[in-house]
Design a protein around this motif. Structure first.
Motif, PDB file in Angstrom:
ATOM      1  N   SER A   1     -12.045   2.350  -1.815  1.00 35.27           N
ATOM      2  CA  SER A   1     -12.760   1.764  -2.945  1.00 35.27           C
ATOM      3  C   SER A   1     -12.456   0.285  -3.191  1.00 35.27           C
ATOM      4  N   PRO A   2     -11.189  -0.159  -3.122  1.00 41.20           N
ATOM      5  CA  PRO A   2     -10.935  -1.587  -3.387  1.00 41.20           C
ATOM      6  C   PRO A   2     -11.651  -2.520  -2.419  1.00 41.20           C
TER       7      PRO A   2
ATOM      8  N   ASP B   1      -2.631  -4.142  -2.451  1.00 44.92           N
ATOM      9  CA  ASP B   1      -1.959  -3.813  -1.191  1.00 44.92           C
ATOM     10  C   ASP B   1      -2.977  -3.444  -0.117  1.00 44.92           C
ATOM     11  N   LEU B   2      -3.992  -2.672  -0.500  1.00 50.36           N
ATOM     12  CA  LEU B   2      -5.000  -2.265   0.473  1.00 50.36           C
ATOM     13  C   LEU B   2      -5.854  -3.449   0.909  1.00 50.36           C
ATOM     14  N   LEU B   3      -6.178  -4.337  -0.027  1.00 50.94           N
ATOM     15  CA  LEU B   3      -6.978  -5.511   0.328  1.00 50.94           C
ATOM     16  C   LEU B   3      -6.231  -6.416   1.299  1.00 50.94           C
ATOM     17  N   ASN B   4      -4.900  -6.458   1.167  1.00 52.12           N
ATOM     18  CA  ASN B   4      -4.087  -7.313   2.037  1.00 52.12           C
ATOM     19  C   ASN B   4      -3.641  -6.604   3.315  1.00 52.12           C
ATOM     20  N   ASP B   5      -3.954  -5.326   3.434  1.00 52.70           N
ATOM     21  CA  ASP B   5      -3.575  -4.542   4.612  1.00 52.70           C
ATOM     22  C   ASP B   5      -4.333  -5.067   5.825  1.00 52.70           C
ATOM     23  N   ASP B   6      -3.634  -5.219   6.970  1.00 51.61           N
ATOM     24  CA  ASP B   6      -4.293  -5.762   8.160  1.00 51.61           C
ATOM     25  C   ASP B   6      -5.018  -4.696   8.978  1.00 51.61           C
ATOM     26  N   ARG B   7      -4.998  -3.432   8.525  1.00 54.84           N
ATOM     27  CA  ARG B   7      -5.749  -2.396   9.218  1.00 54.84           C
ATOM     28  C   ARG B   7      -7.240  -2.500   8.889  1.00 54.84           C
ATOM     29  N   THR B   8      -8.076  -2.072   9.829  1.00 55.85           N
ATOM     30  CA  THR B   8      -9.513  -2.009   9.569  1.00 55.85           C
ATOM     31  C   THR B   8      -9.806  -0.819   8.653  1.00 55.85           C
ATOM     32  N   ASP B   9     -11.021  -0.790   8.107  1.00 57.54           N
ATOM     33  CA  ASP B   9     -11.412   0.348   7.269  1.00 57.54           C
ATOM     34  C   ASP B   9     -11.320   1.649   8.058  1.00 57.54           C
ATOM     35  N   GLU B  10     -11.756   1.607   9.334  1.00 55.32           N
ATOM     36  CA  GLU B  10     -11.715   2.815  10.156  1.00 55.32           C
ATOM     37  C   GLU B  10     -10.281   3.281  10.386  1.00 55.32           C
ATOM     38  N   GLN B  11      -9.351   2.324  10.556  1.00 52.92           N
ATOM     39  CA  GLN B  11      -7.955   2.705  10.760  1.00 52.92           C
ATOM     40  C   GLN B  11      -7.344   3.268   9.480  1.00 52.92           C
ATOM     41  N   VAL B  12      -7.689   2.682   8.339  1.00 46.69           N
ATOM     42  CA  VAL B  12      -7.203   3.207   7.053  1.00 46.69           C
ATOM     43  C   VAL B  12      -7.702   4.636   6.857  1.00 46.69           C
ATOM     44  N   ALA B  13      -8.990   4.854   7.144  1.00 45.29           N
ATOM     45  CA  ALA B  13      -9.558   6.190   6.976  1.00 45.29           C
ATOM     46  C   ALA B  13      -8.904   7.185   7.930  1.00 45.29           C
ATOM     47  N   ALA B  14      -8.647   6.772   9.176  1.00 44.21           N
ATOM     48  CA  ALA B  14      -8.016   7.662  10.142  1.00 44.21           C
ATOM     49  C   ALA B  14      -6.610   8.052   9.694  1.00 44.21           C
ATOM     50  N   ASP B  15      -5.843   7.068   9.225  1.00 43.28           N
ATOM     51  CA  ASP B  15      -4.481   7.360   8.767  1.00 43.28           C
ATOM     52  C   ASP B  15      -4.499   8.290   7.556  1.00 43.28           C
ATOM     53  N   ALA B  16      -5.451   8.057   6.645  1.00 44.99           N
ATOM     54  CA  ALA B  16      -5.546   8.912   5.464  1.00 44.99           C
ATOM     55  C   ALA B  16      -5.932  10.332   5.847  1.00 44.99           C
TER      56      ALA B  16
END
Length: 480
Positions: free
Chosen positions: A254-255, A273-288
């Motif tokens: 969402s952010p 923290d999420l906005l500054n995360d260097d992972r892509t959206d796809e990588q964030v979703a995969a980790d979640a």
């Protein structure tokens, strides 16, 4: 009226006059390039009609009763669709679309020829006959294509949906076909398909439960290891379950997508923290996703995770809920759901009442808050159905609440009536490029800057929520 060959030659000449190289297109100014793109689209629609006529005749000469004497089988193909795929070098979907469209056009021409012949015979015999006939919905779509009012893609979108209707009389189907042809002007085929599905659910509410069961029966999850050693998968979920999964990922991302403004310090810190995360959206979703599976596998039964449970909201008018007449709609997706699904969801999550006045506006709360409250955002989601910018299909979870009158400089109110949902991209566009949103009671208009439209003609911003259409169709309550 110009013939199809004449129209083809005229449109081909217009396109050929533009030039045939990247250099010539690069030399065009913005208006010239737009006109060229429009001319190319008109030529393509014309060529599509020729392709459909050919495909329809191939299908006719390959009909089942001909067996091995049929054109397709004589040429070594299993059926006419396979033959069109090979000859035209198109996908199976496109081949099917051409065959269906060509068949409908041929059927309409044949029915008209039979009617004209019968009318001529009746006239020669001195009998009284009607001067016109009632066209079926298939003939109406075919006529719209031949008249240039409907593209083949839009025609196919409407055809596929109306073929699903099982409990509706012919007059209603014909009227809906006319309405969809009129509505298709200026819409993409995907938008036409959504509009057709909404119309289907209104005229064939009895079929909603059946379609829900068919979708649930198609549910599946497939996983496999690919050649690189990566574990891959795909899933197909019914709309109700898919909305739950989509909402979970929407909350995670969402952010980055927009979503609600964060006022709680802890939530704001998490968002930053999420906005500054260097992972892509796809990588964030995969980790979640992996974390969710790990928690579920390791947890004790009954453990509740997280501070906010992803939920699926079903939007339904109070009148339909009381009378158990359905349908309701999944928020943001607009998929119709049956009365049993509505009642099951209410049993699980409860009811949030959102009141509307006679103009279709939510009850307001005034100017005491800078940001829209969670309850107001629910009202905006119910009313707007997602981003209201023309052509945008972002659901409410991707959207921010925009004050149509600036809160600080324009003394704007934090009222639902003075706010609309916009996705992050279109919200930034309006603020950064001097677009303006105006309100006339319950109607919203988008005014482009002079750099885009010197006349600044207002563009309607209709909501995307079918529930509001359900509300508008309810008879007004009797006055005491």
């Amino acid at each position: 009226m110009p013939t199809l060959p004449d129209t083809l030659l005229e449109r081909a000449a217009a396109v050929a006059g533009v030039g045939g190289s990247a250099t010539t297109f690069a030399a065009l100014d913005g208006d010239e390039l737009t006109r060229a793109a429009s001319a190319i689209a008109e030529l393509r629609h014309c060529v599509d009609q020729f392709a459909a006529l050919a495909a329809g005749e191939v299908a006719h000469r390959s009909r089942q009763e001909l067996g091995h004497r049929g054109l397709a089988q004589q040429a070594g193909f299993l059926n006419p669709i396979a033959m069109i795929q090979a000859v035209a070098h198109v996908s199976r979907h496109d081949a099917t679309r051409l065959v269906e469209a060509g068949t409908m056009i041929a059927e309409a021409e044949f029915a008209e020829a039979v009617f004209v012949s019968a009318a001529a015979d009746a006239g020669a015999a001195g009998a009284d006959g009607a001067a016109s006939r009632v066209l079926s919905w298939r003939e109406r779509l075919a006529a719209a294509v031949t008249e240039g009012a409907l593209s083949l893609d839009a025609m196919d979108a409407i055809r596929r949906v109306l073929c699903e209707v099982t409990s509706c009389d012919d007059d209603t189907l014909n009227a809906v076909a006319d309405e969809l042809v009129d509505a298709a002007r200026g819409l993409t085929p995907d938008q036409v398909h959504r509009r057709a599905r909404q119309a289907r659910d209104i005229i064939d509410a009895e079929g909603i439960a059946r379609r829900e069961k068919e979708q649930r029966d198609l549910r599946s999850v497939r996983t496999w290891w690919d050649a690189t050693g990566m574990h891959r998968g795909s899933w197909r979920l019914a709309p109700e379950d898919g909305a739950l999964v989509a909402e979970a990922f929407a909350q995670i991302l969402s952010p980055r997508r927009g979503g609600p403004r964060f006022v709680d310090p802890a939530a704001r810190a998490t968002a930053e923290d999420l906005l500054n995360d260097d992972r892509t959206d796809e990588q964030v979703a995969a980790d979640a996703f992996v974390d969710t599976v790990r928690l579920a596998v390791d947890a004790d039964p009954g453990t509740l995770f997280g501070v906010r449970r992803p939920c699926v909201r079903v939007v339904v008018t109070a009148d339909r809920l009381e009378k158990r007449t359905g349908p309701g709609h999944l928020e943001g997706r607009n998929d119709a759901v049956s009365t049993p699904t509505i009642e099951r969801t209410i049993c699980n999550t409860g009811v949030i009442s959102v009141g509307f006045d006679s103009d279709g506006q939510c009850v307001n709360v005034g100017r005491d808050r800078r940001l829209f409250t969670e309850r107001q955002r629910i009202g905006l989601a119910v009313r707007d159905g997602g981003c209201r910018f023309p052509g945008c299909d972002r659901p409410p979870s991707y959207c921010e609440a925009h004050h149509i009158n600036p809160w600080a400089s324009g003394n704007g109110r934090t009222d639902v009536a003075d706010g609309i949902l916009l996705c992050r991209r279109h919200h930034l566009l309006i603020h950064d490029n001097h677009w303006e949103v105006r309100r006339d009671r319950a109607d919203y208009l988008l005014v482009p800057p002079r750099s885009v439209d010197p006349t600044q003609n207002p563009i309607p911003l209709p909501g995307r929520s079918p529930a509001m259409g359900d509300l508008a169709r309810q008879p007004a309550p009797a006055r005491a």
